[in-house]
Design a protein around this motif. Structure first.
Motif, PDB file in Angstrom:
ATOM      1  N   MET A   1       0.893  -1.088   0.168  1.00 52.35           N
ATOM      2  CA  MET A   1      -0.057  -0.049   0.084  1.00 52.35           C
ATOM      3  C   MET A   1       0.969   1.197  -0.109  1.00 52.35           C
ATOM      4  SD  MET A   1      -2.993   1.387   2.815  1.00 52.35           S
ATOM      5  CE  MET A   1      -4.039   0.269   2.313  1.00 52.35           C
ATOM      6  N   LYS A   2       0.321   2.205  -0.743  1.00 51.95           N
ATOM      7  CA  LYS A   2       1.160   3.506  -0.674  1.00 51.95           C
ATOM      8  C   LYS A   2       1.194   4.128   0.519  1.00 51.95           C
ATOM      9  CE  LYS A   2       1.569   7.776  -3.478  1.00 51.95           C
ATOM     10  NZ  LYS A   2       1.120   8.504  -4.588  1.00 51.95           N
ATOM     11  N   SER A   3       2.198   4.829   1.027  1.00 51.29           N
ATOM     12  CA  SER A   3       1.973   5.519   2.255  1.00 51.29           C
ATOM     13  C   SER A   3       1.172   6.763   2.262  1.00 51.29           C
ATOM     14  CB  SER A   3       3.348   6.126   2.507  1.00 51.29           C
ATOM     15  OG  SER A   3       3.484   6.769   3.743  1.00 51.29           O
ATOM     16  N   TYR A   4       0.431   6.944   3.346  1.00 53.60           N
ATOM     17  CA  TYR A   4      -0.507   8.221   3.598  1.00 53.60           C
ATOM     18  C   TYR A   4       0.412   9.408   3.782  1.00 53.60           C
ATOM     19  CZ  TYR A   4      -4.381   4.876   3.958  1.00 53.60           C
ATOM     20  OH  TYR A   4      -5.466   4.205   3.711  1.00 53.60           O
ATOM     21  N   GLY A   5       1.727   9.146   3.987  1.00 56.79           N
ATOM     22  CA  GLY A   5       2.649  10.309   4.169  1.00 56.79           C
ATOM     23  C   GLY A   5       2.171  11.015   5.484  1.00 56.79           C
ATOM     24  N   GLN A   6       1.416  10.458   6.506  1.00 58.24           N
ATOM     25  CA  GLN A   6       0.846  10.903   7.774  1.00 58.24           C
ATOM     26  C   GLN A   6       1.742  10.429   8.976  1.00 58.24           C
ATOM     27  OE1 GLN A   6      -3.088  11.358   8.297  1.00 58.24           O
ATOM     28  NE2 GLN A   6      -3.318  12.278   6.071  1.00 58.24           N
ATOM     29  N   TYR A   7       2.351  11.132   9.964  1.00 53.87           N
ATOM     30  CA  TYR A   7       2.911  10.659  11.121  1.00 53.87           C
ATOM     31  C   TYR A   7       2.017  10.514  12.028  1.00 53.87           C
ATOM     32  CZ  TYR A   7       6.240  10.095  14.546  1.00 53.87           C
ATOM     33  OH  TYR A   7       7.124   9.542  15.728  1.00 53.87           O
ATOM     34  N   CYS A   8       1.285   9.524  12.063  1.00 55.99           N
ATOM     35  CA  CYS A   8       0.081   9.172  12.730  1.00 55.99           C
ATOM     36  C   CYS A   8       0.113   7.776  12.937  1.00 55.99           C
ATOM     37  CB  CYS A   8      -1.044   9.865  12.178  1.00 55.99           C
ATOM     38  SG  CYS A   8      -2.731   9.165  13.007  1.00 55.99           S
ATOM     39  N   ILE A  10      -2.317   5.816  13.426  1.00 56.07           N
ATOM     40  CA  ILE A  10      -3.851   5.136  12.523  1.00 56.07           C
ATOM     41  C   ILE A  10      -3.190   5.072  11.254  1.00 56.07           C
ATOM     42  CG2 ILE A  10      -6.131   5.605  11.723  1.00 56.07           C
ATOM     43  CD1 ILE A  10      -6.705   7.277  14.527  1.00 56.07           C
ATOM     44  N   SER A  11      -2.453   5.976  10.691  1.00 61.17           N
ATOM     45  CA  SER A  11      -2.161   5.835   9.247  1.00 61.17           C
ATOM     46  C   SER A  11      -0.925   4.701   9.084  1.00 61.17           C
ATOM     47  CB  SER A  11      -1.498   7.418   9.057  1.00 61.17           C
ATOM     48  OG  SER A  11      -2.318   8.196   8.812  1.00 61.17           O
ATOM     49  N   ARG A  12      -0.231   4.519  10.347  1.00 63.94           N
ATOM     50  CA  ARG A  12       0.724   3.345   9.949  1.00 63.94           C
ATOM     51  C   ARG A  12       0.292   2.304  10.041  1.00 63.94           C
ATOM     52  NH1 ARG A  12       6.355   4.836  11.734  1.00 63.94           N
ATOM     53  NH2 ARG A  12       6.715   6.933  10.604  1.00 63.94           N
ATOM     54  N   THR A  13      -0.991   2.011  11.096  1.00 61.37           N
ATOM     55  CA  THR A  13      -1.487   0.584  11.124  1.00 61.37           C
ATOM     56  C   THR A  13      -2.408   0.399   9.886  1.00 61.37           C
ATOM     57  OG1 THR A  13      -1.870   1.131  13.420  1.00 61.37           O
ATOM     58  CG2 THR A  13      -3.163  -0.499  12.469  1.00 61.37           C
ATOM     59  N   ALA A  14      -2.951   1.365   9.293  1.00 60.83           N
ATOM     60  CA  ALA A  14      -3.745   1.244   8.125  1.00 60.83           C
ATOM     61  C   ALA A  14      -2.881   0.891   6.805  1.00 60.83           C
ATOM     62  CB  ALA A  14      -4.472   2.351   7.492  1.00 60.83           C
ATOM     63  N   GLU A  15      -1.491   1.389   6.787  1.00 60.64           N
ATOM     64  CA  GLU A  15      -0.658   0.955   5.761  1.00 60.64           C
ATOM     65  C   GLU A  15      -0.091  -0.272   5.703  1.00 60.64           C
ATOM     66  OE1 GLU A  15       1.218   5.408   5.500  1.00 60.64           O
ATOM     67  OE2 GLU A  15       2.342   3.823   6.234  1.00 60.64           O
ATOM     68  N   LEU A  16      -0.224  -0.874   7.083  1.00 61.65           N
ATOM     69  CA  LEU A  16       0.260  -2.403   7.239  1.00 61.65           C
ATOM     70  C   LEU A  16      -1.079  -3.280   7.085  1.00 61.65           C
ATOM     71  CD1 LEU A  16       2.118  -4.527   8.310  1.00 61.65           C
ATOM     72  CD2 LEU A  16       1.289  -4.153  10.578  1.00 61.65           C
ATOM     73  N   LEU A  17      -2.393  -3.009   7.556  1.00 62.93           N
ATOM     74  CA  LEU A  17      -3.275  -3.957   7.622  1.00 62.93           C
ATOM     75  C   LEU A  17      -4.413  -3.445   6.312  1.00 62.93           C
ATOM     76  CD1 LEU A  17      -4.160  -4.079  11.374  1.00 62.93           C
ATOM     77  CD2 LEU A  17      -2.565  -5.687  10.078  1.00 62.93           C
ATOM     78  N   GLY A  18      -4.281  -2.538   5.781  1.00 68.54           N
ATOM     79  CA  GLY A  18      -5.311  -1.936   4.687  1.00 68.54           C
ATOM     80  C   GLY A  18      -5.349  -2.718   3.381  1.00 68.54           C
TER      81      GLY A  18
END
Length: 220
Positions: A1-8, A10-18
């Protein structure tokens, strides 16, 4: 998944599990599946190549570890996903879990799930055979319990202890916790034939989905 580019977080978790299928893989690892072929069998539509990629991603992230015997297991961080995954089940049962569509009533997947959940401890031995003919689908299934439960798509030729006759939607509702097997039988949604002892043994051995209790509570 392409990074959301947000230091958050929730974003990091979504990048891994989404990514597609990732949450299903974690779900199955949480509920006792740990072999590559079992993960494939329990997720129709998931290709072997994609499963390999997803497992590699989860292993690289420290969520899954690959053991020398070929099995996959969740690490401490992976096991910490249990409240996240079952939290999704709770929300889904409460807000999105209406009646199934026809494309969701896969009998192969249902019987795969069901036979893996059976508590075979007290079933009569040396062999206990359950025949499952659906009233609304041509496929027939045999669950054979010897040392463990296995599923057969062709008649294994053994004596039948219990015949479980129903339609797909009724058995899905029962397995997923909307109604108990005993109640489904009393209502006539599920017909069970066999000796009294064999039927009683199967009623005891039958286990609902790992999310069955959540569905029973949240979808009332």
């Amino acid at each position: 998944m392409k990074s959301y580019g947000q230091y958050c977080p929730i974003s990091r978790t979504a990048e891994l599990l989404g990514d597609r299928w990732t949450i299903h893989i974690v779900r199955d690892l949480l509920t006792g599946t740990n072999r590559f072929n079992e993960l494939i069998r329990g997720n129709p539509g998931l290709s072997r190549a994609l499963l390999t990629r997803r497992l590699h991603q989860l292993t690289t992230a420290g969520v899954v570890e690959h053991h020398d015997d070929g099995s996959y297991h969740l690490t401490e961080s992976g096991r910490d996903l249990e409240p996240v995954v079952f939290g999704l089940a709770t929300w889904g049962a409460r807000w999105t879990f209406g009646e199934p569509t026809s494309t969701e009533l896969d009998p192969d997947l249902l019987l795969w799930w069901l036979h893996r959940q059976l508590d075979t401890t007290d079933l009569p031995r040396p062999r206990f055979t359950v025949y499952v003919p659906f009233t609304d689908h041509p496929n027939r299934y045999w669950i054979v319990v010897e040392d463990e439960a296995s599923i057969c798509l062709a008649d294994p030729g053994f004596d039948i202890d219990v015949t479980l006759r129903t339609d797909r939607a009724a058995l899905y509702r029962t397995y997923l916790g909307r109604i108990s097997l005993a109640e489904a039988r009393r209502r006539g949604d599920v017909e069970m034939t066999g000796s009294r002892h064999a039927v009683r043994a199967f009623l005891t051995a039958f286990r609902q989905s790992p999310v069955g209790e959540i569905v029973a509570t949240e979808s009332r």
